[in-house]
Scaffold this active site. Structure first.
Site, PDB file in Angstrom:
ATOM      1  CG  HIS A  14      -0.152   0.041   2.513  1.00  0.00           C
ATOM      2  ND1 HIS A  14       0.352   1.356   3.010  1.00  0.00           N
ATOM      3  CD2 HIS A  14       0.095  -0.934   3.494  1.00  0.00           C
ATOM      4  CE1 HIS A  14       1.050   0.979   4.190  1.00  0.00           C
ATOM      5  NE2 HIS A  14       0.778  -0.280   4.405  1.00  0.00           N
ATOM      6  NE  ARG A  61      -1.599   0.309   6.450  1.00  0.00           N
ATOM      7  CZ  ARG A  61      -1.966  -0.075   7.418  1.00  0.00           C
ATOM      8  NH1 ARG A  61      -3.352   0.524   8.173  1.00  0.00           N
ATOM      9  NH2 ARG A  61      -1.559  -1.073   8.299  1.00  0.00           N
ATOM     10  CD  GLU A  87      -2.015  -6.494  12.217  1.00  0.00           C
ATOM     11  OE1 GLU A  87      -2.545  -7.282  13.059  1.00  0.00           O
ATOM     12  OE2 GLU A  87      -1.590  -5.375  12.891  1.00  0.00           O
TER      13      GLU A  87
END
Length: 172
Positions: A14, A61, A87
């Site tokens: 990102h 994001r 994550e």
């Protein structure tokens, strides 16, 4: 499609996120991120890869990065927003890619570090040109992507079976 035809996997981090008082998952792009994401999208378009599928983390994001980048592509691929990409470790990212239908040839995965850089390193048993040297030198800053090729079914994707063929970072 034959599984012998090379597939392309683009691992896209990102763009630069802001740090407002929200949970990490809800962090939006910073001004720089809103500038860098379309530039990365143009570079993806320049690669000529016809994406069949985009797998995007559900974080704000990553969704904003993809929304800005995909506008630069000549053709919009099917996009799946996947919670497991947030994550995720390289192993978790491989598990998601292993679920990709075999009629999909080219995938772009929009995710986070350290997962996307780790996955690039783990999948790339080989590299072309100076892609690995540039990756080693630069790391995986925001809005960076790597391009890997792979021959085989998605279920057989595992460490060391791909070739790193390109690497791009906004500062390149």
């Amino acid at each position: 499609m034959s599984v012998a035809e090379p597939r392309r996997i683009v691992l896209f981090r990102h763009a630069k996120a802001d740090w407002p008082q929200v949970s990490d998952h809800e962090r939006p792009l910073a001004d720089r991120g809103r500038r860098d994401a379309p530039v990365a999208g143009r570079k993806l378009a320049d690669s000529g890869i016809p994406f069949d599928l985009a797998l995007c983390s559900t974080a704000v994001r990553t969704r904003e990065t993809w929304k800005l980048a995909v506008q630069e592509l000549p053709q919009r691929p099917k996009t799946v927003y996947e919670e497991r990409l947030y994550e995720a470790s390289p192993g978790e990212l491989i598990a998601v890619l292993n679920e990709t239908p075999d009629d999909v040839r080219n995938v772009v995965l929009i995710g986070h570090n350290p997962g996307v850089q780790g996955l690039t390193d783990i999948l790339a048993g080989d590299s072309e040109g100076d892609a690995r040297q540039r990756l080693t030198r630069r790391g995986f800053p925001t809005a960076t992507f790597s391009v890997l090729t792979y021959s085989g079914s998605w279920k057989a994707l595992e460490p060391g079976v791909a070739t790193l063929v390109d690497y791009w970072a906004p500062s390149e």
